[in-house]
Write a protein that holds these residues in place. Structure first.
Motif, PDB file in Angstrom:
ATOM      1  N   GLU A  39       0.837  -1.212   0.000  1.00 26.27           N
ATOM      2  CA  GLU A  39       0.000   0.000   0.000  1.00 26.27           C
ATOM      3  C   GLU A  39       0.865   1.254   0.000  1.00 26.27           C
ATOM      4  OE1 GLU A  39      -4.255  -1.155   2.062  1.00 26.27           O
ATOM      5  OE2 GLU A  39      -2.619  -0.456   3.331  1.00 26.27           O
ATOM      6  N   ASP A  94     -16.184   5.867  -4.806  1.00 23.89           N
ATOM      7  CA  ASP A  94     -15.667   4.627  -4.204  1.00 23.89           C
ATOM      8  C   ASP A  94     -14.203   4.786  -3.796  1.00 23.89           C
ATOM      9  OD1 ASP A  94     -18.128   3.465  -4.652  1.00 23.89           O
ATOM     10  OD2 ASP A  94     -17.535   2.538  -6.565  1.00 23.89           O
ATOM     11  N   ASN A 130     -11.707   4.753   0.204  1.00 20.43           N
ATOM     12  CA  ASN A 130     -10.516   3.962   0.546  1.00 20.43           C
ATOM     13  C   ASN A 130      -9.267   4.803   0.754  1.00 20.43           C
ATOM     14  OD1 ASN A 130     -11.964   1.497   0.286  1.00 20.43           O
ATOM     15  ND2 ASN A 130     -11.667   1.513  -1.936  1.00 20.43           N
ATOM     16  N   ASN A 148      -7.228   3.904  -6.375  1.00 17.91           N
ATOM     17  CA  ASN A 148      -7.651   2.733  -5.608  1.00 17.91           C
ATOM     18  C   ASN A 148      -6.527   1.698  -5.626  1.00 17.91           C
ATOM     19  OD1 ASN A 148      -9.383   1.263  -4.023  1.00 17.91           O
ATOM     20  ND2 ASN A 148     -11.116   1.424  -5.423  1.00 17.91           N
ATOM     21  N   ASN A 149      -6.661   0.674  -4.810  1.00 21.06           N
ATOM     22  CA  ASN A 149      -5.653  -0.379  -4.800  1.00 21.06           C
ATOM     23  C   ASN A 149      -5.668  -1.145  -6.116  1.00 21.06           C
ATOM     24  OD1 ASN A 149      -4.974   0.237  -2.147  1.00 21.06           O
ATOM     25  ND2 ASN A 149      -6.406  -1.266  -1.296  1.00 21.06           N
ATOM     26  N   SER A 150      -4.518  -1.639  -6.498  1.00 18.42           N
ATOM     27  CA  SER A 150      -4.434  -2.463  -7.703  1.00 18.42           C
ATOM     28  C   SER A 150      -5.130  -3.804  -7.469  1.00 18.42           C
ATOM     29  CB  SER A 150      -2.965  -2.701  -8.064  1.00 18.42           C
ATOM     30  OG  SER A 150      -2.340  -3.480  -7.038  1.00 18.42           O
ATOM     31  N   ASN A 151      -5.401  -4.493  -8.570  1.00 21.79           N
ATOM     32  CA  ASN A 151      -6.041  -5.814  -8.468  1.00 21.79           C
ATOM     33  C   ASN A 151      -5.205  -6.769  -7.619  1.00 21.79           C
ATOM     34  OD1 ASN A 151      -8.317  -5.212  -9.989  1.00 21.79           O
ATOM     35  ND2 ASN A 151      -7.299  -5.696 -11.927  1.00 21.79           N
ATOM     36  N   ARG A 165      -5.710  -5.887  -3.991  1.00 26.21           N
ATOM     37  CA  ARG A 165      -7.048  -6.280  -3.538  1.00 26.21           C
ATOM     38  C   ARG A 165      -7.132  -7.786  -3.329  1.00 26.21           C
ATOM     39  NH1 ARG A 165      -8.908  -2.348  -7.256  1.00 26.21           N
ATOM     40  NH2 ARG A 165      -9.441  -3.963  -8.787  1.00 26.21           N
ATOM     41  N   GLN A 166      -6.544  -8.534  -4.242  1.00 28.89           N
ATOM     42  CA  GLN A 166      -6.538  -9.988  -4.084  1.00 28.89           C
ATOM     43  C   GLN A 166      -5.752 -10.405  -2.852  1.00 28.89           C
ATOM     44  OE1 GLN A 166      -5.019 -11.463  -7.794  1.00 28.89           O
ATOM     45  NE2 GLN A 166      -6.806 -10.772  -8.972  1.00 28.89           N
ATOM     46  N   ASN A 194      -5.482  -8.741  -0.180  1.00 28.15           N
ATOM     47  CA  ASN A 194      -6.280  -8.432   1.007  1.00 28.15           C
ATOM     48  C   ASN A 194      -7.194  -9.588   1.398  1.00 28.15           C
ATOM     49  OD1 ASN A 194      -5.572  -5.837   1.967  1.00 28.15           O
ATOM     50  ND2 ASN A 194      -6.520  -4.914   0.166  1.00 28.15           N
ATOM     51  N   TYR A 195      -7.607 -10.374   0.392  1.00 26.03           N
ATOM     52  CA  TYR A 195      -8.463 -11.529   0.680  1.00 26.03           C
ATOM     53  C   TYR A 195      -7.666 -12.761   1.097  1.00 26.03           C
ATOM     54  CZ  TYR A 195     -12.275  -8.905  -1.458  1.00 26.03           C
ATOM     55  OH  TYR A 195     -13.228  -7.970  -1.747  1.00 26.03           O
TER      56      TYR A 195
END
Length: 397
Positions: free
Chosen positions: A41, A121, A125, A144-147, A150-151, A153-154
């Motif tokens: 981040e 959106d 964030n 926003n965060n990159s893909n 984001r992935q 984060n999960y």
């Protein structure tokens, strides 16, 4: 029993070790992943800041002659191929976007609404980064965060799911191992008991024959009752010997089996217990059962009922036809009943409300009915202070 106890303790230690290892792996992975996410981040934020400075440089007229630098700045802008970003100029107009797919069939008005929603959106964030373009004017870069981020984060949630699944599998493996060990212990104990009963039974049969040889000295009726009890011991021995083996099922007249056994049992329980048997089955109703084991089920439930009534009350057996080619045998007592909290426990090994006994009677009965006879055994109804009804369900075919 001591050997079995040690094995269970070892299993408990192994469970603790596995649980601690899973906890350590999970905690370590989550901490490391969180640290990695924070670093990514920060890195993406620094990249967007560089992206903002490049936009500011391009719009700054004081660098109009710096062609080479403008080329380098353009290269920086084009290099952002993963981080979604939208530049809004000082007039609050969307002047530039990167890495945002807008449907091709959108009208300019729909595209504007779509990008404005993206900006809303993004604002949830991250705070937008200012772009100073000179003369006191300032635009904003929303991102926003990159893909990939984001992935990532999960990933902790996926990791927790995997660890939870491993924990469940480990628990099931240990539980299965413990049940298998319990079964081996009880099978071994049952067969050893049957073996130990063999010698005294042979001796008792010899004494019965001796008593029959001198009818003047020994009352024949007493000898007959003793012989019945010896035969009963033989039946018990056969039951214990059959534990752990697949029993042979034969077609038996269920009316006769239940009545004959309850007649025998009625003479050996408290005289203050009134036992009755009723049947709505056809007189010749045949059921595939193992007679020795099935009588054991009836005996365990009936004796449990007599204990619940403290030797005083009514014990009723009723046989009825059910739909779907099934037969039910209801065994009802007028005892103390079973509380709702204990209804689910009565078939658990070791559970007992009595001071004596091992709490295995109903457990064995349920196993005999459900595993060997493909039937069902359950508490049909129970009311504290009034009594309990156990139901045995068997297939007629």
């Amino acid at each position: 029993m001591l050997k079995s106890f040690d094995i269970y303790n070892q299993n408990n230690v192994l469970k603790i070790i596995v649980a601690l290892n899973l906890l350590l792996v999970g905690t370590g992975s989550l901490l490391y992943t969180n640290r990695l996410i924070n670093k990514l981040e920060d890195r993406e934020k620094q990249y967007v800041q560089l992206y903002s400075k490049s936009i500011a440089y391009l719009f700054d007229t004081s660098h109009a002659d710096a062609g080479d630098l403008t080329f380098v700045t353009s290269e920086i802008l084009e290099a952002n191929s993963s981080i979604p970003a939208i530049y809004v100029n000082p007039d609050n107009q969307i002047a530039m976007k990167r890495n945002i797919d807008v449907p091709d069939d959108y009208t300019p008005e729909e595209t504007e609404r779509f990008l404005r929603q993206k900006i809303a959106d993004m604002r949830k964030n991250h705070m937008p980064l200012p772009v100073e373009i000179g003369n006191g004017e300032r635009g904003l870069v929303y991102y926003n965060n990159s893909n990939l981020l984001r992935q990532l984060n999960y990933f902790p949630y996926a990791l927790l799911t995997i660890l939870a699944a491993l924990s469940v599998l480990a628990y099931l493996a240990f539980s299965s191992s413990r049940r298998a060990e319990q079964n081996r212990v009880w099978v071994g104990l049952a067969k050893e008991t049957a073996h130990q009963l063999g010698t005294p039974m042979s001796s008792l049969m010899a004494w019965v024959e001796y008593m029959r040889s001198d009818p003047d000295q020994f009352d024949g009726s007493i000898t007959d009752e003793i012989e019945k009890d010896v035969q009963r011991l033989e039946t018990i021995t056969a039951r214990f010997s059959s534990i752990g083996s697949i029993p042979t099922l034969k077609e038996e007249n269920v009316n006769d089996v239940v009545r004959q056994f309850t007649d025998y049992l009625a003479r050996r329980i408290s005289t203050k217990v009134k036992m009755s048997v009723t049947s709505q089955l056809p007189p010749g109703q045949l059921i595939r059962i193992n007679k020795l084991l099935f009588e054991w089920v009836i005996e365990n439930i009936c004796k449990n009922a007599v204990d619940a009534m403290k030797g005083v009350g009514e014990l009723r057996l009723n046989m009825v036809l059910l739909p779907h080619d099934e037969v039910a045998i209801d065994i009802t007592d007028t005892g103390k009943g079973i509380s709702k909290a204990n209804i689910q426990k009565v078939f658990s090994p070791g559970f007992s409300t009595k001071k004596r006994g091992w709490g295995l009677g109903l457990t064995l009965a349920k196993r005999i009915v459900e595993e060997y006879h493909n039937g069902r055994l359950y508490v049909k109804s129970s009311e504290v202070g009034k009594g309990t009804t156990f139901r045995i369900v068997l297939n007629r075919k």
